[in-house]
Design a protein around this motif. Sequence first.
Motif, PDB file in Angstrom:
ATOM      1  N   UNK A   1       0.819  -1.212   0.000  1.00 32.92           N
ATOM      2  CA  UNK A   1       0.000   0.000   0.000  1.00 32.92           C
ATOM      3  C   UNK A   1       0.854   1.264   0.000  1.00 32.92           C
ATOM      4  N   UNK A   2       2.034   1.203   0.597  1.00 27.69           N
ATOM      5  CA  UNK A   2       2.858   2.394   0.745  1.00 27.69           C
ATOM      6  C   UNK A   2       3.716   2.696  -0.487  1.00 27.69           C
ATOM      7  N   UNK A   3       3.817   1.785  -1.426  1.00 23.29           N
ATOM      8  CA  UNK A   3       4.686   2.033  -2.578  1.00 23.29           C
ATOM      9  C   UNK A   3       4.012   2.974  -3.567  1.00 23.29           C
ATOM     10  N   UNK A   4       4.811   3.601  -4.420  1.00 23.73           N
ATOM     11  CA  UNK A   4       4.299   4.581  -5.381  1.00 23.73           C
ATOM     12  C   UNK A   4       3.519   3.894  -6.485  1.00 23.73           C
ATOM     13  N   UNK A   5       2.619   4.668  -7.118  1.00 27.19           N
ATOM     14  CA  UNK A   5       1.832   4.139  -8.224  1.00 27.19           C
ATOM     15  C   UNK A   5       2.717   3.975  -9.460  1.00 27.19           C
ATOM     16  N   UNK A   6       2.492   2.899 -10.170  1.00 29.74           N
ATOM     17  CA  UNK A   6       3.221   2.658 -11.419  1.00 29.74           C
ATOM     18  C   UNK A   6       2.320   1.868 -12.362  1.00 29.74           C
ATOM     19  N   UNK A   7       2.537   2.063 -13.658  1.00 27.60           N
ATOM     20  CA  UNK A   7       1.736   1.356 -14.647  1.00 27.60           C
ATOM     21  C   UNK A   7       0.459   2.089 -14.959  1.00 27.60           C
ATOM     22  N   UNK A   8      -0.522   1.335 -15.466  1.00 26.14           N
ATOM     23  CA  UNK A   8      -1.808   1.920 -15.827  1.00 26.14           C
ATOM     24  C   UNK A   8      -2.680   2.121 -14.589  1.00 26.14           C
ATOM     25  N   UNK A   9      -3.769   2.877 -14.798  1.00 29.51           N
ATOM     26  CA  UNK A   9      -4.656   3.185 -13.672  1.00 29.51           C
ATOM     27  C   UNK A   9      -5.328   1.940 -13.118  1.00 29.51           C
ATOM     28  N   UNK A  10      -5.628   0.982 -13.976  1.00 27.36           N
ATOM     29  CA  UNK A  10      -6.276  -0.249 -13.503  1.00 27.36           C
ATOM     30  C   UNK A  10      -5.378  -1.025 -12.549  1.00 27.36           C
ATOM     31  N   UNK A  11      -4.068  -0.800 -12.641  1.00 20.64           N
ATOM     32  CA  UNK A  11      -3.147  -1.519 -11.753  1.00 20.64           C
ATOM     33  C   UNK A  11      -3.188  -0.972 -10.326  1.00 20.64           C
ATOM     34  N   UNK A  12      -3.294   0.341 -10.180  1.00 22.73           N
ATOM     35  CA  UNK A  12      -3.284   0.929  -8.834  1.00 22.73           C
ATOM     36  C   UNK A  12      -4.641   1.486  -8.410  1.00 22.73           C
ATOM     37  N   UNK A  13      -5.708   1.178  -9.148  1.00 21.53           N
ATOM     38  CA  UNK A  13      -7.044   1.671  -8.789  1.00 21.53           C
ATOM     39  C   UNK A  13      -7.494   1.179  -7.412  1.00 21.53           C
ATOM     40  N   UNK A  14      -7.344  -0.115  -7.047  1.00 25.24           N
ATOM     41  CA  UNK A  14      -7.773  -0.550  -5.698  1.00 25.24           C
ATOM     42  C   UNK A  14      -7.023   0.164  -4.572  1.00 25.24           C
ATOM     43  N   UNK A  15      -5.717   0.374  -4.771  1.00 23.96           N
ATOM     44  CA  UNK A  15      -4.948   1.082  -3.736  1.00 23.96           C
ATOM     45  C   UNK A  15      -5.392   2.531  -3.600  1.00 23.96           C
TER      46      UNK A  15
END
Length: 489
Positions: free
Chosen positions: A78-92
């Motif tokens: 949860x604490x790591x930065x967003x990377x990739x497409x939005x669908x990858x980090x949408x739940x976080x």
Amino acid sequence: MTKYLGLVSLNPVKKAQLVFARRRNNERRRFVDMIIFLLPLQKESCKFERKKWRRMEVREFIRKEVSDWEDEEVGRARFKAFSGQRSDWEPTYRFWNHLILSIAKHFRLLIISPSQVKNNWFNRNGLTPLCLDQVLLEMYNEGEIVRSGDIMDPTSGRMSILLRKFTNLMLKPTPSLEALLQDRLILVTLLKDKAVEVVKLLSESHWTCSCVVTMKKFQDICGGPEEASAVLSHLSETGKARYLSIRKKEFVEGVKVSLSSAPVSNISSLDSDVLHLVSTTERLQQQLDVIDRRCEMSKKSALAFLRSGNKKVALRHARELKLANESREKCASFLNRVEEVLSVIANAESTKKVSEAIQIGAQAIKENKISVEEVEFCLQELEESIESQKQVEKALESTPSYTDVGDEDIEEEFKNLELEVGSENLQVLTSQTGVDSAVEVEALESADSLSDALSNLKLTGNTNRESASKNPMLAMRQNKSKKLELEAT
């Protein structure tokens, strides 16, 4: 030099009294200077303690809200930065979005600071979420948060408000991430809820369609100057409030709020006069509170010195108490006069609304061609329904209440009922045994009579036929008796 020469010319007693008085005044000045020096430090320490307790409360709430908050593997993801497409980090992103809004709603925080959210709320063992900056930027792009600098100034004129609204619609500025993190952020959902709550609180203390309050009272209701500015900006945008100010002996700011579904009307001279009266009542109420505290202190001091035997000082405090009571009576009478003027203005406004409603009703009657008899009939039915409702309410109020009955009385009554039920059961058993014996005797007698009837059936058959032919009613009676005998068997 003349000051000391004057002291030499005095007698030793007065000289000692003057020296003692000057020393006492110097000590008082030092004490006041020390208080003035320590007050800011005390405020800072109190502010630091409040922040510390708030940080601990937030962290405790997070542990209750998120069951796996202390899990290292889950926390690392949860604490790591967003990377990739939005669908990858949408739940976080949804997790952090929901958690920020939940904390703000629980602690009633309308305005948040990005540094506070990052370093105080979600600081876990020195680690902060690397994705939180991106979360706040996405919330800003979705319209869930706005910068405090983006909201319009409610104290500006009507034309500037319209111009600001037009520019925000046509050319919405997109701030950089650094500018967003350095500004104070307003949660839009909580801002709308707070505005509704403020209007509800004002409607509970005012029974007119609109009200005028001072800015100080509006800030107290909203929870602070910054929150009041945001709420007033939102109400001004929706047409539910207007800012007004007057400058007579002093500068007074106020807010006119619509308490109905209709938008607030324009500011009039009557609104300015009402604001002046309302601010006067608030100042008089503050003076009354100060006088009440002074009276209480004088009364306690007078009683304390009277008990200790120092009647001279007690008399001085009693004199101060009397003067304070006289000034309180004058202030209270003036406050009552101002409140009477405000009530007369409110009654005049309600009378105006009633007369407008009567005119609208008369116009509707003329347009719909309703006769006077129909109106009187409707009013009569309405009065009858109201009267019946009052009778029902009186009947409900006249019903006896059982709250005065004690537990001991109920237990005693219950024991009496048990004794009565037991005696009735005994009577029923004795009567049932007598009935059973009587039934057995009757059954035996009926069996004997049935056997006799069957034995005599052949002998009496011919005679019965002859009598039946002669008398049909007799035959019917005999048939009925036979049926009864057969049923008895």
